[in-house]
Design a protein around this motif. Structure first.
Motif, short mmCIF file in Angstrom:
data_model
loop_
_atom_site.label_atom_id
_atom_site.label_comp_id
_atom_site.label_asym_id
_atom_site.label_seq_id
_atom_site.Cartn_x
_atom_site.Cartn_y
_atom_site.Cartn_z
N GLY A 39 12.96 -0.11 9.00
CA GLY A 39 13.59 1.02 8.33
C GLY A 39 13.96 0.58 6.92
N VAL A 40 13.78 1.49 5.97
CA VAL A 40 14.22 1.24 4.59
C VAL A 40 15.01 2.47 4.19
N SER A 41 16.28 2.29 3.87
CA SER A 41 17.08 3.46 3.50
C SER A 41 17.73 3.29 2.14
N GLY A 42 17.90 4.41 1.47
CA GLY A 42 18.57 4.38 0.18
C GLY A 42 17.86 5.25 -0.84
N GLY A 43 16.76 5.88 -0.40
CA GLY A 43 16.01 6.75 -1.30
C GLY A 43 15.48 5.97 -2.50
N GLU A 44 15.21 6.71 -3.55
CA GLU A 44 14.60 6.13 -4.76
C GLU A 44 15.48 5.04 -5.37
N THR A 64 -0.43 9.19 11.51
CA THR A 64 -1.82 8.70 11.59
C THR A 64 -2.23 7.90 10.35
N VAL A 65 -1.58 8.15 9.21
CA VAL A 65 -1.95 7.41 7.99
C VAL A 65 -1.69 5.90 8.21
N VAL A 66 -0.60 5.59 8.91
CA VAL A 66 -0.28 4.18 9.19
C VAL A 66 -1.38 3.58 10.06
N TYR A 98 -1.88 -1.18 -3.94
CA TYR A 98 -3.03 -0.30 -3.72
C TYR A 98 -2.51 1.09 -3.37
N ASN A 99 -3.21 2.11 -3.84
CA ASN A 99 -2.89 3.48 -3.44
C ASN A 99 -4.19 4.26 -3.28
N ARG A 100 -4.21 5.16 -2.27
CA ARG A 100 -5.44 5.93 -2.02
C ARG A 100 -5.90 6.66 -3.28
N THR A 101 -4.99 7.37 -3.93
CA THR A 101 -5.35 8.08 -5.16
C THR A 101 -5.23 7.10 -6.32
N THR A 102 -6.36 6.72 -6.88
CA THR A 102 -6.36 5.62 -7.86
C THR A 102 -5.63 5.99 -9.16
N ILE A 128 0.86 -1.19 0.00
CA ILE A 128 0.00 0.00 0.00
C ILE A 128 0.89 1.23 0.00
N GLY A 129 0.64 2.14 -0.95
CA GLY A 129 1.40 3.40 -0.99
C GLY A 129 2.32 3.46 -2.19
N LEU A 130 1.82 4.09 -3.24
CA LEU A 130 2.62 4.11 -4.48
C LEU A 130 3.26 5.48 -4.74
N ALA A 131 3.94 6.03 -3.72
CA ALA A 131 4.76 7.22 -3.97
C ALA A 131 6.14 6.70 -4.40
N VAL A 132 7.15 7.55 -4.31
CA VAL A 132 8.46 7.18 -4.87
C VAL A 132 9.03 5.89 -4.25
N MET A 133 8.92 5.76 -2.93
CA MET A 133 9.51 4.58 -2.29
C MET A 133 8.70 3.32 -2.61
N GLY A 134 7.39 3.43 -2.51
CA GLY A 134 6.52 2.28 -2.75
C GLY A 134 6.68 1.74 -4.16
N GLY A 187 7.75 2.63 6.34
CA GLY A 187 7.97 4.09 6.35
C GLY A 187 8.85 4.49 7.53
N ASN A 188 9.04 5.81 7.66
CA ASN A 188 9.90 6.30 8.75
C ASN A 188 9.07 6.56 9.99
N SER A 189 8.52 5.50 10.58
CA SER A 189 7.67 5.70 11.76
C SER A 189 8.51 5.88 13.01
N LEU A 194 3.14 -1.52 4.20
CA LEU A 194 2.72 -0.12 4.07
C LEU A 194 3.93 0.72 3.72
N MET A 195 3.78 1.55 2.70
CA MET A 195 4.87 2.47 2.33
C MET A 195 4.24 3.85 2.19
N VAL A 196 3.71 4.34 3.31
CA VAL A 196 2.96 5.60 3.30
C VAL A 196 3.55 6.59 4.30
N LYS A 197 3.03 7.78 4.27
CA LYS A 197 3.47 8.83 5.18
C LYS A 197 3.36 8.34 6.62
N ALA A 198 4.40 8.56 7.41
CA ALA A 198 4.39 8.09 8.80
C ALA A 198 3.36 8.86 9.62
P1 NBP Z 1 5.33 9.93 1.15
O1 NBP Z 1 5.94 9.98 2.49
O2 NBP Z 1 5.17 11.20 0.41
O3 NBP Z 1 3.87 9.23 1.29
C1 NBP Z 1 3.06 9.11 0.17
C2 NBP Z 1 2.06 7.99 0.33
O4 NBP Z 1 1.25 8.20 1.49
C3 NBP Z 1 1.11 7.95 -0.86
O5 NBP Z 1 0.78 6.64 -1.13
C4 NBP Z 1 -0.07 8.73 -0.34
O6 NBP Z 1 -1.27 8.44 -1.01
C5 NBP Z 1 -0.13 8.24 1.07
N1 NBP Z 1 -0.96 9.10 1.91
C6 NBP Z 1 -0.75 10.36 2.36
BR1 NBP Z 1 0.69 11.41 1.96
N2 NBP Z 1 -1.74 10.83 3.11
C7 NBP Z 1 -2.64 9.82 3.15
C8 NBP Z 1 -3.89 9.69 3.78
N3 NBP Z 1 -4.40 10.66 4.54
N4 NBP Z 1 -4.57 8.53 3.60
C9 NBP Z 1 -4.06 7.54 2.84
N5 NBP Z 1 -2.85 7.59 2.22
C10 NBP Z 1 -2.15 8.73 2.37
O7 NBP Z 1 6.03 8.89 0.19
P2 NBP Z 1 7.54 8.35 0.10
O8 NBP Z 1 8.51 9.48 -0.01
O9 NBP Z 1 7.50 7.29 -0.92
O10 NBP Z 1 7.78 7.68 1.52
C11 NBP Z 1 7.01 6.60 2.02
C12 NBP Z 1 7.50 6.30 3.43
O11 NBP Z 1 8.88 5.92 3.36
C13 NBP Z 1 7.45 7.50 4.38
O12 NBP Z 1 7.20 7.07 5.68
C14 NBP Z 1 8.85 8.07 4.29
O13 NBP Z 1 9.21 8.80 5.46
C15 NBP Z 1 9.68 6.81 4.15
N6 NBP Z 1 10.97 6.97 3.47
C16 NBP Z 1 11.11 7.84 2.44
C17 NBP Z 1 12.33 7.94 1.80
C18 NBP Z 1 12.54 8.89 0.62
O14 NBP Z 1 13.69 9.04 0.21
N7 NBP Z 1 11.49 9.49 0.07
C19 NBP Z 1 13.40 7.16 2.22
C20 NBP Z 1 13.21 6.25 3.26
C21 NBP Z 1 11.98 6.16 3.88
P3 NBP Z 1 -1.80 9.43 -2.19
O15 NBP Z 1 -0.99 9.05 -3.40
O16 NBP Z 1 -3.20 9.08 -2.30
O17 NBP Z 1 -1.54 10.83 -1.73
#
Ligand code: NBP
Length: 481
Positions: free
Chosen positions: A126-131, A78-80, A31-35, A8-14, A101-103, A72-76
């Motif tokens: 923890g998952v580290s290494g960015g995209e 309350t979303v979790v 699955y992702n909230r925004t289809t 769940i969570g298709l942003a950059v990390m997911g 995520g970074n909970s 879950l790969m979503v914003k840390a």
């Molecule tokens: P984000 O931290 O930007 O989270 C985006 C995801 O969270 C999307 O799937 C988004 O759905 C969902 N989301 C949000 Br925002 N608000 C929501 C809500 N109210 N209800 C349901 N879903 C919601 O993405 P990320 O940068 O890929 O990071 C994911 C996790 O990994 C985070 O915890 C982050 O701290 C951690 N992390 C990130 C990195 C990095 O380099 N970016 C590295 C290591 C760990 P939507 O598409 O519908 O908005």
């Protein structure tokens, strides 16, 4: 055929983790909230793969083999909790939820315990290494319910980075241990970035070197003991030109952002009473950078020293290299010391050599230096402090004179080097058998009857003195916070 894992969570990390899991031969349902994002992913990067899209949590759960694994790969925050609440209604006993995520580790601890009551196995990792890491092999630090480990191990170790054939993914410990280690990783990342920035400012403003010259110096440093991903990308950043041919870096606004993991590390250090000065300074340096308007105003009212650098540039560069290396050692020594205290406080058995190995590849702080840390803990798993390992005793002895000169240079030129200088102050304090805390205790006893111990009496015996001749005889309680 059912999917092996749901995400769940298709942003950059997911997205990148899903592609990585798919490449490793596991079938993934997403699955992702925004289809629209799900559709864009399926018709874009995931096109031609086995990845299955779903448009409701119910559908996602139905598409998984049992016992199920949902990541879950979503914003840390309350979303979790929001997703966990929905999953709890759909999953069966023995199913696994992974939060990648970074909970905050205390949230993961709470969730592990609450889900255990419901028969579900929770992992906070923890998952580290960015995209790039997520796509081709991140560092993965899992903790939580230990019964889940054997089941998720094949997937997590397959997708993780490898160093000398070993996966940068090992079980860390119960409850929030995995997210705790990731938090320390991020704190150390803040520190590594700050000390590189201090070296850059000393070279540019202090020695008057150009971006190209500094880029070459970082590239050269990257071939020896400072070899690391962050030094490597710093050399690349300095060499990068904007459309007009000038260094892009010079046009980037000097106000740093942060998402909180460095701050959490500092707060935890204060809670556990462990000096974590370098990471603390790094967080504050970002805060100071964000006060841009106030700094501009102050720069016009508070004059800077008029001193100019007049020494030998090559020698000065060597001192800056020493400062960078010695400060890095201090930062890791402080971070590992904090983990040691946390293990005691939270009842974890942390394997510090394995943690160093997990950070050796895939993640943002990956560096050759982590091998030296691993070796120090391999030869003495009970090492009280990294600074006491023979390798680091020698390294500090060699770097110290130059480090001191670099700090003096920064002071003379009025160039801030908070991490370099506070690390040196910590080092000087750490290796001082008698600190001025005798006076501090006397002051506390003078104004607050807090009592003190004496050097000529056994530890644990407390004394109070009527310093003014008109105080009472009642001492305060002798608790420590
Ligand atoms: P984000 O931290 O930007 O989270 C985006 C995801 O969270 C999307 O799937 C988004 O759905 C969902 N989301 C949000 Br925002 N608000 C929501 C809500 N109210 N209800 C349901 N879903 C919601 O993405 P990320 O940068 O890929 O990071 C994911 C996790 O990994 C985070 O915890 C982050 O701290 C951690 N992390 C990130 C990195 C990095 O380099 N970016 C590295 C290591 C760990 P939507 O598409 O519908 O908005």
């Amino acid at each position: 055929m059912k999917a092996n894992i749901g995400l769940i969570g298709l942003a950059v990390m997911g997205q990148n983790l899903v592609l990585n899991i798919n490449d490793n031969g596991f079938k993934v349902a997403v699955y992702n909230r925004t289809t629209e994002k799900t559709d864009e992913f399926l018709t874009g990067p995931a096109k031609g793969t086995e990845i299955v899209g779903t448009y409701s949590i119910e559908d996602l759960v139905q598409k998984l083999e049992t016992p199920r694994i949902v990541m879950l790969m979503v914003k840390a925050g309350t979303v979790v909790d929001h997703y966990i609440e929905q999953l709890v209604l759909l999953l069966d006993a023995g199913d696994i939820i992974i939060d990648g995520g970074n909970s905050l580790f205390t949230d993961t601890d709470r969730r592990t315990k609450a889900l255990k009551e419901k028969g579900l196995l929770y992992i906070g990792t923890g998952v580290s290494g960015g995209e790039e890491g997520a796509r081709h092999g991140p560092s993965i630090m899992p903790g939580g319910h230990p019964d889940a480990w054997n089941r998720v191990k094949p997937v997590l170790q397959a997708i993780s980075a490898k160093v000398d054939g070993q996966p940068c993914c090992e079980w860390v410990g119960y409850g929030g241990a995995g997210h705790y280690v990731k938090m320390i990783h991020n704190g150390i990342e803040y520190g590594d970035m700050q000390i590189i920035c201090e070296a850059y400012q000393l070279m540019s403003e202090g020695l008057g070197l150009s971006a190209d010259e500094i880029s070459s110096i970082f590239a050269e440093w990257n071939s020896a003991e400072l070899s690391s991903y962050l030094v490597e990308i710093t050399a690349n950043i300095l060499a990068y030109k904007d459309e007009d041919g000038s260094p892009l870096l010079d046009k980037i606004l000097d106000t740093a952002g942060q998402k909180g993991t460095g701050k959490w590390t500092g707060i935890n250090a204060l809670d556990l009473g462990i000096p974590l000065t370098l990471i603390g300074e790094s967080v504050f340096a970002r805060c100071l950078s964000a006060m841009k308007d106030e700094r501009i105003n102050a720069s016009q009212k508070l004059p800077k020293p008029v001193n100019r650098f007049e020494g030998n540039r090559q020698e000065a560069l060597e001192t800056i290299r020493n400062a960078l290396y010695a400060s890095k050692i201090i930062s890791y020594a402080q971070g590992f010391r904090l983990m040691r205290e946390a293990a005691k406080e939270y009842g974890w058995t942390l394997n510090y050599g394995k943690i160093a190995l997990m950070w050796r590849g895939g993640c943002i702080i990956r560096s050759a230096f982590l091998n030296d840390i691993k070796q120090a803990y391999d030869s003495n798993p009970d090492l009280e402090n990294l600074l006491l390992a023979d390798f680091f005793v020698d390294a500090m002895r060699q770097a110290e004179p130059g480090w001191r000169k670099a700090v003096i240079l920064s002071i003379e030129l009025g160039i801030p080097a908070p991490a370099f200088s506070s690390a040196l102050a910590f080092y000087d304090g750490y290796r001082t058998a008698r600190l001025p805390a005798n006076l501090l205790q006397a002051q506390r006893d003078y104004f607050g009857a807090h009592s003190y111990e004496r050097t000529d009496r056994p530890r644990g015996e407390f004394f109070h003195t009527d310093w003014t001749g008109h105080g009472g005889k009642t001492a305060s309680s002798t608790y420590n916070v």
